[in-house]
Design an enzyme around this catalytic site. Structure first.
Site, PDB file in Angstrom:
ATOM      1  N   PHE A 127       0.874  -1.182   0.000  1.00  0.00           N
ATOM      2  CA  PHE A 127       0.000   0.000   0.000  1.00  0.00           C
ATOM      3  C   PHE A 127       0.907   1.225   0.000  1.00  0.00           C
ATOM      4  O   PHE A 127       1.689   1.424   0.935  1.00  0.00           O
ATOM      5  CB  PHE A 127      -0.885  -0.037   1.244  1.00  0.00           C
TER       6      PHE A 127
ATOM      7  N   LEU B  94       1.163   5.051   0.004  1.00  0.00           N
ATOM      8  CA  LEU B  94       0.601   6.383   0.234  1.00  0.00           C
ATOM      9  C   LEU B  94       1.676   7.375   0.661  1.00  0.00           C
ATOM     10  O   LEU B  94       1.776   8.462   0.108  1.00  0.00           O
ATOM     11  CB  LEU B  94      -0.503   6.307   1.291  1.00  0.00           C
ATOM     12  N   SER B  95       2.514   6.996   1.639  1.00  0.00           N
ATOM     13  CA  SER B  95       3.498   7.923   2.203  1.00  0.00           C
ATOM     14  C   SER B  95       4.565   8.323   1.192  1.00  0.00           C
ATOM     15  O   SER B  95       4.975   7.530   0.346  1.00  0.00           O
ATOM     16  CB  SER B  95       4.179   7.295   3.420  1.00  0.00           C
TER      17      SER B  95
ATOM     18  N   GLU C 128       0.387   3.907   9.693  1.00  0.00           N
ATOM     19  CA  GLU C 128      -1.060   3.902   9.438  1.00  0.00           C
ATOM     20  C   GLU C 128      -1.781   4.945  10.279  1.00  0.00           C
ATOM     21  O   GLU C 128      -2.878   4.736  10.790  1.00  0.00           O
ATOM     22  CB  GLU C 128      -1.647   2.493   9.621  1.00  0.00           C
TER      23      GLU C 128
END
Length: 379
Positions: free
Chosen positions: A123, A125-126, A363
């Site tokens: 995943f 995102l960052s 998260e």
């Protein structure tokens, strides 16, 4: 309220507990020290159905509820928090995101191999300048008609090198800010996509964390999940469920450290008696047990709300916030109870203390969780 687990849930918990003790515990210290990814152990967990626990059987998953998932993650994290986060990302973020929001073609092509463990997901995102401020995406996905041209850098990516399937958030229209973000399914091997060096981390060292670089990567338009501009909402909605997985990981770290401390206190002698007979130790254990049980109930509540299709944003943020802080406090006390032995690798608790810290950061930091909770309570 009924706090009794079903027979199936008890079986899942026992299966995870047995696997953690027999397959994960041997070698866990060496894997941490050498930053070695638990390749064989993850393959075995895939065979047991743990990589797609909540995915429908229609797509190769186990079709289990979120409470079963929490139980499994806790038992695995008691022994190996790195293995727990590998499972958590694949289950809570990648599989869930594709099953919940992907189309049928995407589910057949990507979800099935992820749920069966044939492939692993990440995943993304960052970014170097967009951690907690996830709206400020600098990775761009320029619409070229039948494909997007992807450019940018992602960092702190769990499963960064081990994954084959990546969910990448990128800005398509900066003028729309978070409404201009899309999520694209990127495959390892696409031209222009490279994986950077492994991060040398304080904790969860046997999970692989990498930066990812995208240089004019052509991503087919059919790899976009949802409508144009849905990416930020996708990320936030998916993270709400992901926080339950991290809360369960934190719970496992805390309960594992507590169990080791209890065992040690019953055998270690000082002043002519076991340290378990000393009130100073008893009070530490009492506080640890109480905080862990409170964290467990918060995890169960968030999981129950999710399973029953009720709003769980506030509950998952509370579970993640509280369980991560309990993990940190409990592991610090575990090291203290072990004394000098707690400061060496052989007794596990020093590793657990290092592992606990990240649960307050990824998260969504504890500060972000407080923002989420305050927004919910002030509605």
């Amino acid at each position: 309220m009924n706090f009794e687990l079903s027979e199936e849930q008890k079986m899942i918990r026992q299966a995870a507990r047995d696997f953690a003790q027999t397959e994960l515990k041997p070698g866990v210290i060496e894997r941490d020290e050498h930053q070695k990814f638990p390749t064989e152990q993850i393959k075995m967990l895939a065979e047991l159905g743990f990589l797609g626990m909540m995915v429908s059987t229609e797509y190769g998953g186990s079709g289990l509820d979120t409470i079963s998932y929490v139980l499994a993650i806790e038992e695995i994290a008691k022994v190996d928090a790195s293995a727990a986060v590998i499972l958590s990302v694949n289950n809570s973020l990648v599989c869930y995101g594709i099953e919940k929001y992907g189309n049928e073609e995407q589910k057949q092509k990507y979800l099935v191999p992820l749920a069966t463990g044939e492939k692993l997901g990440a995943f993304c995102l960052s970014e170097p300048e967009a951690g907690s401020d996830a709206t400020s995406q600098h990775t761009t996905a320029v619409d070229m008609g039948d494909y997007y041209l992807l450019n940018g850098v992602k960092n702190w990516i769990t499963n960064g090198n081990s994954a084959s399937t990546y969910l990448v958030m990128a800005q398509t229209d900066a003028s729309k800010r978070h409404h201009g973000i899309n999520v694209l399914i990127v495959e390892k091997g696409m031209e222009g996509f490279t994986v950077g060096p492994k991060e040398n981390k304080m904790g969860i060292r046997s999970s692989d964390t990498h930066s990812l670089m995208f240089n004019d990567v052509k991503v087919p338009k059919q790899n976009r999940i949802g409508d144009d501009g849905f990416g930020f909402k996708f990320a936030m909605n998916t993270l709400d469920g992901g926080r339950i997985g991290i809360a369960a990981q934190a719970l496992g770290i805390a309960s594992g450290a507590f169990e080791l401390s209890t065992q040690y206190a019953k055998t270690r002698k000082a002043f002519g008696k076991t340290i378990a007979d000393l009130q100073a130790t008893q009070f530490k254990l009492a506080d640890m047990a109480t905080q862990i049980e409170a964290a467990r109930l918060l995890c169960y509540k968030a999981a129950w709300l999710k399973d029953n299709h009720q709003p769980y944003v506030e509950a998952s943020a509370m579970a993640k916030l509280f369980a991560s802080e309990v993990a940190m406090q409990t592991t610090i006390e575990a090291v203290q109870i072990h004394g000098g032995y707690g400061y060496v690798k052989e007794y596990h608790v020093e590793r657990m203390m290092r592992d606990a810290k990240i649960t307050q950061i990824y998260e969504g930091t504890s500060e972000i969780q407080r923002i989420v909770i305050s927004r919910e309570v002030l509605k």
